[in-house]
Design an enzyme around this catalytic site. Structure first.
Site, PDB file in Angstrom:
ATOM      1  N   ASN A   1     -51.470  24.437   3.265  1.00 33.11           N
ATOM      2  CA  ASN A   1     -52.135  24.211   1.984  1.00 33.11           C
ATOM      3  C   ASN A   1     -51.217  24.612   0.833  1.00 33.11           C
ATOM      4  O   ASN A   1     -50.412  25.540   0.947  1.00 33.11           O
ATOM      5  CB  ASN A   1     -53.500  24.908   1.902  1.00 33.11           C
ATOM      6  CG  ASN A   1     -53.469  26.394   2.126  1.00 33.11           C
ATOM      7  OD1 ASN A   1     -52.621  26.906   2.850  1.00 33.11           O
ATOM      8  ND2 ASN A   1     -54.383  27.114   1.519  1.00 33.11           N
TER       9      ASN A   1
ATOM     10  N   GLU B   1     -51.699  25.328  -3.136  1.00 36.81           N
ATOM     11  CA  GLU B   1     -52.641  25.495  -4.245  1.00 36.81           C
ATOM     12  C   GLU B   1     -51.964  25.234  -5.586  1.00 36.81           C
ATOM     13  O   GLU B   1     -50.759  25.010  -5.659  1.00 36.81           O
ATOM     14  CB  GLU B   1     -53.243  26.902  -4.178  1.00 36.81           C
ATOM     15  CG  GLU B   1     -54.045  27.067  -2.888  1.00 36.81           C
ATOM     16  CD  GLU B   1     -54.812  28.369  -2.791  1.00 36.81           C
ATOM     17  OE1 GLU B   1     -54.534  29.294  -3.575  1.00 36.81           O
ATOM     18  OE2 GLU B   1     -55.699  28.435  -1.923  1.00 36.81           O
TER      19      GLU B   1
ATOM     20  N   CYS C   1     -55.007  20.536   0.617  1.00 38.10           N
ATOM     21  CA  CYS C   1     -55.334  21.220   1.870  1.00 38.10           C
ATOM     22  C   CYS C   1     -54.198  21.024   2.885  1.00 38.10           C
ATOM     23  O   CYS C   1     -53.379  20.102   2.762  1.00 38.10           O
ATOM     24  CB  CYS C   1     -56.612  20.654   2.465  1.00 38.10           C
ATOM     25  SG  CYS C   1     -58.122  21.197   1.641  1.00 38.10           S
TER      26      CYS C   1
ATOM     27  N   GLU D   1     -54.437  19.863   5.828  1.00 35.19           N
ATOM     28  CA  GLU D   1     -54.566  18.580   6.522  1.00 35.19           C
ATOM     29  C   GLU D   1     -53.982  17.446   5.687  1.00 35.19           C
ATOM     30  O   GLU D   1     -53.438  16.471   6.221  1.00 35.19           O
ATOM     31  CB  GLU D   1     -56.044  18.274   6.826  1.00 35.19           C
ATOM     32  CG  GLU D   1     -56.731  19.298   7.705  1.00 35.19           C
ATOM     33  CD  GLU D   1     -57.393  20.412   6.901  1.00 35.19           C
ATOM     34  OE1 GLU D   1     -56.831  20.827   5.870  1.00 35.19           O
ATOM     35  OE2 GLU D   1     -58.475  20.857   7.306  1.00 35.19           O
TER      36      GLU D   1
HETATM   37  N1  THU Z   1     -58.271  24.580   2.875  1.00 39.34           N
HETATM   38  C1  THU Z   1     -57.506  23.814   3.688  1.00 39.34           C
HETATM   39  O1  THU Z   1     -56.274  23.824   3.605  1.00 39.34           O
HETATM   40  N2  THU Z   1     -58.129  23.017   4.583  1.00 39.34           N
HETATM   41  C2  THU Z   1     -59.484  22.948   4.769  1.00 39.34           C
HETATM   42  O2  THU Z   1     -59.961  22.136   5.535  1.00 39.34           O
HETATM   43  C3  THU Z   1     -60.346  23.900   4.059  1.00 39.34           C
HETATM   44  C4  THU Z   1     -59.724  24.601   2.901  1.00 39.34           C
HETATM   45  C5  THU Z   1     -57.600  25.429   1.875  1.00 39.34           C
HETATM   46  C6  THU Z   1     -57.763  24.962   0.449  1.00 39.34           C
HETATM   47  C7  THU Z   1     -57.581  26.242  -0.318  1.00 39.34           C
HETATM   48  O3  THU Z   1     -56.190  26.395  -0.588  1.00 39.34           O
HETATM   49  C8  THU Z   1     -58.028  27.338   0.618  1.00 39.34           C
HETATM   50  O4  THU Z   1     -58.121  26.737   1.908  1.00 39.34           O
HETATM   51  C9  THU Z   1     -59.370  27.931   0.264  1.00 39.34           C
HETATM   52  O5  THU Z   1     -60.328  26.958   0.092  1.00 39.34           O
END
Ligand code: THU
Length: 139
Positions: free
Chosen positions: A48, A50, A59, A61
Site C-alpha cells: 500500500n 498512502e 491499496c 492489491e
Molecule cells: N489497505 C490495503 O492495502 N488493502 C486492503 O484491502 C485494505 C486496506 C490499506 C489502505 C490503507 O493504506 C491502510 O490499509 C488502512 O486502511
C-alpha cells in the site's frame, strides 16, 4: 480450475509479508503486502502507498495489479494479502473488484493458517465484470 491444495500458500504469504515491509503507510501505520500467483507461474507483489490526501491511497492489491500488468499480464489464480501483523487480511471492496478483473470468480484468496482459502466468488458475489460490458452494451 486450480484447487487450493495446488497453491504454495506459505510462499505467497511470505511474499506478502516481505511486500508489507515495503509499504508506505505513514498515516494509518497499517502496512499491507500482497503477493499473487498467475496461471503460468509468475509471482507478482504489491504494497500500500498512502498519500497526504488520504482518499488517494493506493491499496496493496492495486499495486499488485499494476505489477501484474507491467510485468506482462496473465490470469491470477491465487493471492495472499497480509497486514503488518503478518496475518491475512480480507481485501477491501474496491480491491475485490480490481482482483476480479484479473482473476475472476475462481481466484483463491488466502484465509490464513486456521481458515480455508476462499474463492473470490464468495467475497464478491454477483460481480460486475468485463463480460457484462460486451453483453449489456448497445451502440
Ligand atoms: N489497505 C490495503 O492495502 N488493502 C486492503 O484491502 C485494505 C486496506 C490499506 C489502505 C490503507 O493504506 C491502510 O490499509 C488502512 O486502511
Amino acid at each position: 480450475m486450480v484447487t487450493p491444495r495446488e497453491i504454495p500458500w506459505a510462499d505467497l504469504r511470505a511474499g506478502a509479508r516481505a511486500a508489507s515491509e515495503r509499504a508506505y503507510a505513514p498515516y494509518s501505520a497499517v502496512r499491507v503486502g500482497a503477493c499473487g500467483l498467475t496461471e503460468d507461474g509468475h509471482v507478482v507483489t504489491g504494497s500500500n502507498v498512502e498519500n497526504a490526501s488520504y482518499g488517494l491511497t493506493l491499496c496493496a492489491e492495486c499495486s499488485l495489479v499494476s505489477d501484474l500488468v507491467r510485468s506482462g499480464g496473465g490470469r491470477l489464480v491465487a493471492v495472499s494479502v497480509v497486514a503488518g501483523d503478518g496475518e491475512p487480511l480480507a481485501p477491501c471492496g474496491r480491491c475485490r473488484q480490481l482482483l476480479y478483473e484479473h482473476g475472476g470468480p475462481d481466484l483463491w484468496l488466502d484465509g490464513g493458517e486456521g481458515a480455508p482459502p476462499r474463492a473470490l466468488a464468495a467475497l464478491l458475489p454477483d460481480a460486475f465484470g468485463p463480460e457484462d460490458l460486451a453483453d449489456r452494451s448497445r451502440r
